[in-house]
Enzyme design. Sequence first.
Site, PDB file in Angstrom:
ATOM      1  NE  ARG A  83      19.978  81.585  67.679  1.00 21.73           N
ATOM      2  CZ  ARG A  83      20.255  82.648  66.728  1.00 21.73           C
ATOM      3  NH1 ARG A  83      20.021  83.518  66.875  1.00 21.73           N
ATOM      4  NH2 ARG A  83      21.388  82.249  65.946  1.00 21.73           N
ATOM      5  CG  HIS A 127      25.487  85.524  66.854  1.00 27.94           C
ATOM      6  ND1 HIS A 127      24.281  85.371  66.766  1.00 27.94           N
ATOM      7  CD2 HIS A 127      25.698  86.962  65.938  1.00 27.94           C
ATOM      8  CE1 HIS A 127      23.554  86.095  66.160  1.00 27.94           C
ATOM      9  NE2 HIS A 127      24.168  86.988  65.553  1.00 27.94           N
ATOM     10  CD  GLU A 172      22.193  85.425  60.206  1.00 24.91           C
ATOM     11  OE1 GLU A 172      22.856  86.216  59.743  1.00 24.91           O
ATOM     12  OE2 GLU A 172      20.802  85.777  60.667  1.00 24.91           O
ATOM     13  CG  ASN A 301      18.687  83.636  61.874  1.00 21.58           C
ATOM     14  OD1 ASN A 301      17.921  82.686  62.848  1.00 21.58           O
ATOM     15  ND2 ASN A 301      19.686  83.949  62.282  1.00 21.58           N
ATOM     16  CE1 TYR A 303      15.898  90.163  61.545  1.00 17.83           C
ATOM     17  CE2 TYR A 303      17.361  88.438  60.606  1.00 17.83           C
ATOM     18  CZ  TYR A 303      16.843  89.116  61.739  1.00 17.83           C
ATOM     19  OH  TYR A 303      17.407  88.966  62.794  1.00 17.83           O
ATOM     20  CD  GLU A 367      19.166  86.214  64.236  1.00 19.02           C
ATOM     21  OE1 GLU A 367      19.216  87.175  63.438  1.00 19.02           O
ATOM     22  OE2 GLU A 367      20.314  85.806  64.644  1.00 19.02           O
TER      23      GLU A 367
HETATM   24  C1  PNW Z   1      21.388  88.636  61.462  1.00 20.57           C
HETATM   25  N1  PNW Z   1      21.673  90.219  55.186  1.00 20.57           N
HETATM   26  O1  PNW Z   1      22.277  89.185  60.628  1.00 20.57           O
HETATM   27  C2  PNW Z   1      22.252  88.582  62.538  1.00 20.57           C
HETATM   28  O2  PNW Z   1      22.234  87.025  62.962  1.00 20.57           O
HETATM   29  C3  PNW Z   1      21.920  89.428  63.899  1.00 20.57           C
HETATM   30  O3  PNW Z   1      23.107  89.450  64.665  1.00 20.57           O
HETATM   31  C4  PNW Z   1      21.430  90.833  63.489  1.00 20.57           C
HETATM   32  O4  PNW Z   1      21.492  91.540  64.420  1.00 20.57           O
HETATM   33  C5  PNW Z   1      20.293  90.473  62.626  1.00 20.57           C
HETATM   34  O5  PNW Z   1      20.333  89.681  61.608  1.00 20.57           O
HETATM   35  C6  PNW Z   1      19.460  91.815  62.089  1.00 20.57           C
HETATM   36  O6  PNW Z   1      20.374  92.511  60.888  1.00 20.57           O
HETATM   37  C7  PNW Z   1      22.141  89.615  59.231  1.00 20.57           C
HETATM   38  O7  PNW Z   1      22.580  91.029  54.590  1.00 20.57           O
HETATM   39  C8  PNW Z   1      23.027  90.545  58.406  1.00 20.57           C
HETATM   40  O8  PNW Z   1      20.927  89.613  54.389  1.00 20.57           O
HETATM   41  C9  PNW Z   1      22.754  90.825  57.227  1.00 20.57           C
HETATM   42  C10 PNW Z   1      21.876  90.117  56.413  1.00 20.57           C
HETATM   43  C11 PNW Z   1      21.012  89.050  57.247  1.00 20.57           C
HETATM   44  C12 PNW Z   1      20.988  88.990  58.410  1.00 20.57           C
END
Ligand code: PNW
Length: 460
Positions: A83, A127, A172, A301, A303, A367
């Site tokens: 991707r 992006h 996002e 995505n 995290y 992601e």
């Molecule tokens: C994503 N938050 O960004 C992006 O899609 C990527 O480009 C980035 O490198 C990756 O996650 C890691 O950060 C985010 O604040 C940025 O919750 C901020 C947030 C979530 C995703």
Amino acid sequence: PTVGSNPAIDTLPATFRWGVATSAYQIEGAVHEDGRGPSIWDTYCRTPGMVHEGDNGDVACDHYHRMPEDVALIGSLGVDTYRFSVAWPRVQPGGKGPANPAGLAFYDRLVDELLGRGVDPWVTLYHWDLPQELEDAGGWPERDTAYRFADYSMLVFDALSDRVRTWTTLNEPWCSAMLGYYEGRQAPGRQDFEAAIHAVHHLLLGHGLATQRMRAAAPAPTEFGITLNMAHASPATDSEADREAARRADGLSRRIYLDPLLRGHYPVDVVEDLAARSVKLPVNDGDLEIIRQPIDVLGVNYYSSHLFSGVDEQGRTTDADGHPVDRTVRFGRPVTAMDWEIVPEGFTKLLVQISDEYPGVPMVITENGAAFDDTLTGGVVQDDDRIEYLASHIAAVAAARSRGADVRGYFAWSLMDNFEWSYGYAKRFGLVHVDYDTQVRTPKSSALWYRDTIRRVRGR
Ligand code: PNW
């Protein structure tokens, strides 16, 4: 048990799609080459105080010049999908008008290189690198940007749709709108809540317009979707105030996208919350039909997750202006180098929640990954913390599948260390280590673990 062993992973089917992900500005460099124009990230990086250590994407991983080597690396991981995103300012340096052939040519070569190695290209059209000229004309808070995005998308689609099967419009939109136009923590760095809400609607409209036009021109098996970053929002306690805080946060970060995309209307409670802040989504007649284009895949995505409270430390539920004092509360778990708590069960809950609320929606994890303080010693990065993160989150996906969520694939963020936006090069998310002085790539232990995991799951 050995690092990264998790029996749940082995319940994934042999047909599960495995990938790695990157984005253009974070890896390409070569920002002045072949007619590329400036984007809002070039400008933001040059604004003092915005990016850690004044870093920028001028060179990044120099992927623009090392693409065949990087594709070979992707091939060596044994993934079936890569991707990547296309840089709008390479294709249309000023954000409008005819395509810049030299800019498109890079992606043409990239797609051929991937196919030559048996890796499926998965294109993200946006992006975050909006051409600066479009920001100067108002950016995403302006309705016209949605139409410009659809035009740009068609230029890329016409050039690559004979070989690219899967297309993601936006990565996002929450980050583009909220971090870019409200919090100012990302480009273009504005701090205007109303502008951010207008951006939300125009991003969604751009998605709909682009999807409509690409689908009408698509050769047979072409799939379309959008990628959202989401978390599972739960209240810190069972109190009414905390449950309301979680509802508001979930509304403004998740349902404000999913409802128009999949149900054709904005959530009533979110519209009311916005009205209480004297803000209105700028919806014209017919917009919601455009936004609700059938999608083939929802990119997710993930995290981290946190809890929400509607009560501040002084016990108040509203501030001096009468607005809710909503805040996030930590679980108290271990964190990554981003200071993001590691909450794999929130991933399972989120995926099950989406599949319960929007029955049948096919999802791919576009992601998931983590930054840790890696050290390269003797040519090795022994990143057991990242392996544990990946293993627990892939297992969380498997758990969601066993509870009915239709998740069809998983892409690790990221192929290699790269420009982590306002954190510059200080945060490393890669499966592959990058030495920014020499541009030498070294697969970390996690890369080898990922390769072996894919091989094992496929081999059954
Ligand atoms: C994503 N938050 O960004 C992006 O899609 C990527 O480009 C980035 O490198 C990756 O996650 C890691 O950060 C985010 O604040 C940025 O919750 C901020 C947030 C979530 C995703």
